[in-house]
Design a protein around this motif. Structure first.
Motif, PDB file in Angstrom:
ATOM      1  N   MET A 258      41.746  -4.889  29.038  1.00  0.00           N
ATOM      2  CA  MET A 258      40.931  -4.216  29.901  1.00  0.00           C
ATOM      3  C   MET A 258      41.720  -2.702  30.023  1.00  0.00           C
ATOM      4  SD  MET A 258      39.976  -4.810  33.847  1.00  0.00           S
ATOM      5  CE  MET A 258      39.321  -6.692  33.594  1.00  0.00           C
ATOM      6  N   PRO A 259      41.086  -1.624  29.934  1.00  0.00           N
ATOM      7  CA  PRO A 259      41.759  -0.439  30.175  1.00  0.00           C
ATOM      8  C   PRO A 259      42.212  -0.358  31.514  1.00  0.00           C
ATOM      9  CG  PRO A 259      39.527  -0.062  29.079  1.00  0.00           C
ATOM     10  CD  PRO A 259      39.568  -1.664  29.394  1.00  0.00           C
ATOM     11  N   LEU A 260      43.223   0.483  31.829  1.00  0.00           N
ATOM     12  CA  LEU A 260      43.926   0.484  33.031  1.00  0.00           C
ATOM     13  C   LEU A 260      42.967   0.826  34.288  1.00  0.00           C
ATOM     14  CD1 LEU A 260      46.571   0.178  34.597  1.00  0.00           C
ATOM     15  CD2 LEU A 260      47.005   2.817  33.924  1.00  0.00           C
ATOM     16  N   LEU A 261      42.063   1.748  33.750  1.00  0.00           N
ATOM     17  CA  LEU A 261      41.338   2.226  35.072  1.00  0.00           C
ATOM     18  C   LEU A 261      40.042   1.651  35.365  1.00  0.00           C
ATOM     19  CD1 LEU A 261      41.922   6.309  34.506  1.00  0.00           C
ATOM     20  CD2 LEU A 261      42.866   4.603  36.213  1.00  0.00           C
ATOM     21  N   ALA A 262      39.669   0.609  34.512  1.00  0.00           N
ATOM     22  CA  ALA A 262      38.556  -0.031  34.559  1.00  0.00           C
ATOM     23  C   ALA A 262      38.407  -0.968  35.713  1.00  0.00           C
ATOM     24  CB  ALA A 262      38.470  -1.077  33.405  1.00  0.00           C
ATOM     25  N   ILE A 263      37.284  -1.074  36.457  1.00  0.00           N
ATOM     26  CA  ILE A 263      37.209  -1.734  37.764  1.00  0.00           C
ATOM     27  C   ILE A 263      36.391  -3.130  37.273  1.00  0.00           C
ATOM     28  CG2 ILE A 263      36.015  -1.792  39.946  1.00  0.00           C
ATOM     29  CD1 ILE A 263      35.874   1.122  39.915  1.00  0.00           C
ATOM     30  N   PRO A 264      37.233  -4.449  37.618  1.00  0.00           N
ATOM     31  CA  PRO A 264      36.649  -5.467  37.383  1.00  0.00           C
ATOM     32  C   PRO A 264      35.368  -5.880  38.219  1.00  0.00           C
ATOM     33  CG  PRO A 264      38.791  -5.982  37.839  1.00  0.00           C
ATOM     34  CD  PRO A 264      38.437  -4.394  38.208  1.00  0.00           C
ATOM     35  N   PHE A 265      34.454  -6.344  37.600  1.00  0.00           N
ATOM     36  CA  PHE A 265      33.184  -6.657  38.234  1.00  0.00           C
ATOM     37  C   PHE A 265      33.288  -7.396  39.654  1.00  0.00           C
ATOM     38  CE2 PHE A 265      29.107  -8.988  38.714  1.00  0.00           C
ATOM     39  CZ  PHE A 265      28.200  -7.942  39.062  1.00  0.00           C
ATOM     40  N   PRO A 266      32.881  -7.166  40.735  1.00  0.00           N
ATOM     41  CA  PRO A 266      33.155  -8.038  41.861  1.00  0.00           C
ATOM     42  C   PRO A 266      32.089  -9.318  41.773  1.00  0.00           C
ATOM     43  CG  PRO A 266      31.518  -6.273  42.313  1.00  0.00           C
ATOM     44  CD  PRO A 266      32.069  -5.886  41.024  1.00  0.00           C
ATOM     45  N   MET A 267      32.795 -10.431  41.879  1.00  0.00           N
ATOM     46  CA  MET A 267      32.320 -11.752  41.526  1.00  0.00           C
ATOM     47  C   MET A 267      31.229 -12.056  42.782  1.00  0.00           C
ATOM     48  SD  MET A 267      33.458 -12.382  38.790  1.00  0.00           S
ATOM     49  CE  MET A 267      32.559 -13.777  38.398  1.00  0.00           C
TER      50      MET A 267
ATOM     51  N   ASP B 245      34.763   5.352  29.891  1.00  0.00           N
ATOM     52  CA  ASP B 245      36.258   5.465  30.133  1.00  0.00           C
ATOM     53  C   ASP B 245      36.189   6.321  31.401  1.00  0.00           C
ATOM     54  OD1 ASP B 245      35.786   8.284  29.158  1.00  0.00           O
ATOM     55  OD2 ASP B 245      37.441   8.192  27.998  1.00  0.00           O
ATOM     56  N   VAL B 246      35.373   6.630  32.169  1.00  0.00           N
ATOM     57  CA  VAL B 246      35.093   7.211  33.461  1.00  0.00           C
ATOM     58  C   VAL B 246      35.990   6.182  34.370  1.00  0.00           C
ATOM     59  CG1 VAL B 246      33.202   8.346  33.234  1.00  0.00           C
ATOM     60  CG2 VAL B 246      32.894   6.180  34.275  1.00  0.00           C
ATOM     61  N   PRO B 247      36.586   6.733  35.316  1.00  0.00           N
ATOM     62  CA  PRO B 247      37.471   5.915  36.205  1.00  0.00           C
ATOM     63  C   PRO B 247      36.651   4.849  36.992  1.00  0.00           C
ATOM     64  CG  PRO B 247      38.090   8.174  36.638  1.00  0.00           C
ATOM     65  CD  PRO B 247      36.743   8.152  35.566  1.00  0.00           C
TER      66      PRO B 247
ATOM     67  N   PRO C 137      34.394  -7.143  26.717  1.00  0.00           N
ATOM     68  CA  PRO C 137      35.360  -6.626  27.581  1.00  0.00           C
ATOM     69  C   PRO C 137      35.497  -5.302  27.689  1.00  0.00           C
ATOM     70  CG  PRO C 137      36.071  -6.920  25.366  1.00  0.00           C
ATOM     71  CD  PRO C 137      34.374  -7.290  25.557  1.00  0.00           C
ATOM     72  N   GLU C 138      34.609  -4.492  27.327  1.00  0.00           N
ATOM     73  CA  GLU C 138      34.759  -2.780  27.430  1.00  0.00           C
ATOM     74  C   GLU C 138      34.034  -2.511  28.927  1.00  0.00           C
ATOM     75  OE1 GLU C 138      33.463  -4.088  23.171  1.00  0.00           O
ATOM     76  OE2 GLU C 138      32.594  -4.416  25.247  1.00  0.00           O
ATOM     77  N   PRO C 139      34.891  -1.568  29.345  1.00  0.00           N
ATOM     78  CA  PRO C 139      34.267  -1.049  30.746  1.00  0.00           C
ATOM     79  C   PRO C 139      33.098  -0.121  30.479  1.00  0.00           C
ATOM     80  CG  PRO C 139      36.267   0.640  29.979  1.00  0.00           C
ATOM     81  CD  PRO C 139      36.025  -0.738  28.989  1.00  0.00           C
TER      82      PRO C 139
END
Length: 271
Positions: free
Chosen positions: A1-10, A163-165, A175-177
């Motif tokens: 996962m890219p550093l700036l990606a936000i995990p989806f809130p479960m 790749d936006v923050p 796996p891609e943001p």
């Protein structure tokens, strides 16, 4: 996962359950949209000063409008999805076309179904069909807002890889943001169009039958096409010629119809 990606809130798609009864956030979004639309439509028809003559419905008639519009959205939305987004699959599995709870609704089809239902309602109440459409246009953005929020909660209809923050990694999208395009659409189709509709109402648009409906249709067409630039197309369709999407293609007629309604609306207001 890219550093700036936000995990989806479960987020659990189930809001709550009481015994065998399971209530999902998506169902609550529909209910919130319908109730919010009913509340606003009732307030609009009670303010007779907003209209050219009398409103197309009285407060009791708004209840009928709710039933007619809901039926039109469900039937038209399902038929639109079957015809526009997955005709090959449903031609091979025709019985599944009758099972909307398995997923698959089209906004453009739902809009057409609701339009037909409101036309029938206008005939029943001997009301101006243009004013009926205006009343519906004023409240539709409420449902669109809650519906798009529900799309995000369900982790569906996600955006294109980015790749936006603020990109989000959706659980079922690899796996891609990706762009949280559901939230973009909630803002554009819901909040922006709602502010536009209310500004037009305050400026006297309801005294010019067809103007508000035309502004909504053309406005929705524009913001939907813009939103499609960030949304991943349905996998079974993908991109069309020139990088267009089905959502873009279906929105072009809305702009044309909307402009026609707005430009042919009566130019002189009366109080």
């Amino acid at each position: 996962m890219p550093l700036l990606a936000i995990p989806f809130p479960m987020l659990d798609p189930v809001a709550f359950a009481v015994g065998p009864l399971v209530v999902r956030w998506y169902a609550l979004a529909y209910i919130a949209g319908l109730l919010g639309g009913w509340w606003l439509a009732t307030r609009l028809v009670r303010n007779t000063a907003l209209w050219n003559g009398k409103p197309p419905l009285d407060a009791a008639g708004v209840d009928d409008m709710l039933v007619y519009a809901a039926a039109g959205v469900i039937l038209g939305g399902r038929l639109g999805y079957v015809l526009f987004y997955n005709p090959t699959y449903y031609a091979q599995n025709p019985l599944e076309a009758l099972m909307p709870w398995h997923g698959g609704m089209s906004f453009h089809g739902g809009l057409a179904g609701a339009g037909l239902a409101l036309w029938l309602l206008s005939r029943r109440h001997a009301a101006s069909v243009r004013s009926m459409f205006d009343l519906a246009a004023a409240v539709v953005p409420i449902g669109l807002f809650f519906g798009r929020i529900a799309n995000f909660v369900n982790g569906e209809l996600w955006g294109r890889v980015s790749d936006v923050p603020w990109a989000v990694v959706f659980p079922d999208a690899g796996p891609e943001p990706r762009h949280p395009s559901q939230l973009y659409q909630a803002g554009l189709e819901g909040l922006v169009l709602f502010v536009l509709m209310m500004a037009l109402v305050r400026s006297g648009a309801l005294r010019r039958p067809g103007l508000l409906a035309g502004a909504f249709l053309s406005g929705y067409g524009v913001v939907r096409i813009f939103g499609e630039l960030f949304r991943q197309p349905d996998v079974q369709i993908g991109f069309l010629a020139g990088g267009l999407t089905m959502g873009m293609l279906l929105s072009v007629p809305l702009i044309v119809i909307g402009l026609t309604l707005a430009l042919t609306a009566p130019r002189h207001q009366t109080s």
